[in-house]
Design a protein around this motif. Sequence first.
Motif, PDB file in Angstrom:
ATOM      1  N   SER A 117      42.384   0.044  78.917  1.00 40.06           N
ATOM      2  CA  SER A 117      43.757  -0.628  78.922  1.00 40.06           C
ATOM      3  C   SER A 117      43.859  -1.564  77.740  1.00 40.06           C
ATOM      4  N   SER A 118      42.908  -2.019  76.830  1.00 38.98           N
ATOM      5  CA  SER A 118      42.978  -2.742  75.916  1.00 38.98           C
ATOM      6  C   SER A 118      41.789  -2.376  74.823  1.00 38.98           C
ATOM      7  N   ASN A 119      41.817  -2.706  73.576  1.00 34.55           N
ATOM      8  CA  ASN A 119      40.882  -2.341  72.562  1.00 34.55           C
ATOM      9  C   ASN A 119      39.682  -2.866  72.957  1.00 34.55           C
ATOM     10  N   PHE A 120      38.557  -2.521  72.548  1.00 35.68           N
ATOM     11  CA  PHE A 120      37.154  -3.093  72.567  1.00 35.68           C
ATOM     12  C   PHE A 120      36.655  -3.857  71.231  1.00 35.68           C
ATOM     13  N   THR A 121      36.435  -5.055  71.182  1.00 40.69           N
ATOM     14  CA  THR A 121      36.003  -5.396  69.904  1.00 40.69           C
ATOM     15  C   THR A 121      34.569  -5.774  70.102  1.00 40.69           C
ATOM     16  N   ASN A 122      33.619  -5.013  69.214  1.00 45.63           N
ATOM     17  CA  ASN A 122      32.202  -5.404  69.213  1.00 45.63           C
ATOM     18  C   ASN A 122      32.096  -6.625  69.307  1.00 45.63           C
ATOM     19  N   PRO A 123      31.351  -7.139  70.192  1.00 51.67           N
ATOM     20  CA  PRO A 123      31.044  -8.737  70.136  1.00 51.67           C
ATOM     21  C   PRO A 123      29.829  -9.133  69.298  1.00 51.67           C
ATOM     22  N   SER A 124      28.925  -8.148  68.984  1.00 56.85           N
ATOM     23  CA  SER A 124      27.739  -8.684  68.022  1.00 56.85           C
ATOM     24  C   SER A 124      27.189  -7.690  67.285  1.00 56.85           C
ATOM     25  N   ALA A 125      26.390  -7.704  66.046  1.00 59.59           N
ATOM     26  CA  ALA A 125      25.717  -6.754  65.366  1.00 59.59           C
ATOM     27  C   ALA A 125      24.327  -6.394  65.938  1.00 59.59           C
ATOM     28  N   SER A 126      23.612  -5.514  65.423  1.00 59.69           N
ATOM     29  CA  SER A 126      22.292  -5.376  65.852  1.00 59.69           C
ATOM     30  C   SER A 126      21.774  -5.279  67.321  1.00 59.69           C
ATOM     31  N   ALA A 127      22.810  -5.042  68.152  1.00 61.78           N
ATOM     32  CA  ALA A 127      22.456  -4.868  69.371  1.00 61.78           C
ATOM     33  C   ALA A 127      23.296  -3.880  69.999  1.00 61.78           C
ATOM     34  N   TYR A 128      23.013  -3.294  71.131  1.00 61.45           N
ATOM     35  CA  TYR A 128      23.830  -2.335  71.932  1.00 61.45           C
ATOM     36  C   TYR A 128      24.758  -3.127  72.993  1.00 61.45           C
ATOM     37  N   ASN A 129      26.083  -2.822  73.050  1.00 66.29           N
ATOM     38  CA  ASN A 129      26.880  -3.665  73.777  1.00 66.29           C
ATOM     39  C   ASN A 129      27.793  -2.788  74.624  1.00 66.29           C
ATOM     40  N   GLU A 130      28.014  -3.031  75.978  1.00 66.84           N
ATOM     41  CA  GLU A 130      28.490  -2.231  76.773  1.00 66.84           C
ATOM     42  C   GLU A 130      29.781  -2.254  76.592  1.00 66.84           C
ATOM     43  N   VAL A 131      30.251  -0.813  76.502  1.00 70.12           N
ATOM     44  CA  VAL A 131      31.823  -0.529  76.531  1.00 70.12           C
ATOM     45  C   VAL A 131      32.338  -0.245  77.779  1.00 70.12           C
ATOM     46  N   ASP A 132      33.011  -1.113  78.570  1.00 73.20           N
ATOM     47  CA  ASP A 132      33.553  -1.161  79.782  1.00 73.20           C
ATOM     48  C   ASP A 132      34.940  -0.188  79.913  1.00 73.20           C
ATOM     49  N   PHE A 133      35.051   0.509  80.814  1.00 70.27           N
ATOM     50  CA  PHE A 133      36.413   1.290  81.215  1.00 70.27           C
ATOM     51  C   PHE A 133      37.102   0.666  82.627  1.00 70.27           C
TER      52      PHE A 133
END
Length: 151
Positions: free
Chosen positions: A23-39
């Motif tokens: 319902s809102s944009n996901f802004t990647n919180p950090s570089a050099s790591a896999y980050n969860e994209v929740d729905f």
Amino acid sequence: MMTIRNILENLKLKNNFIDVTRSSNFTNPSASAYNEVDFNTVISSRGNLLTLSNGKIKVGAGVDFVEVSGKMQITSGGNAVGGKNLALTLNGEMVERIMYYTDNSRNIDKVFSSKPIAVNKGDLIGVEYYGLKGDVISSGETFTHLYVKVI
């Protein structure tokens, strides 16, 4: 021997799907790591064997395999060391990398489809993103959605 009842139950099982978005944009919180994209928003679904739970798709009883497809629209904040990647996860472990870009300063509109994924009751299917801090995955079904179906 397959009875009519078994065939009908199998067809009913395989008609289960769920399609979700953000319902809102996901802004990647950090570089050099896999980050969860929740729905957090169900666009449509059929049956009760796949549900949205804490940002991921939860698998119900009787499901042996699923296929995952969808679309992600990513606005790039610039080049990321290690490229830009999307991965499908099962219980937090990567099962398939569905996107990898090395020429990664461009915006990306990625459509993907997975191999069949073996699952069990209670498994959680998710998406993780690796890229530059500040990269944005767009919200809304027109730009970003995850479709999981029982196969």
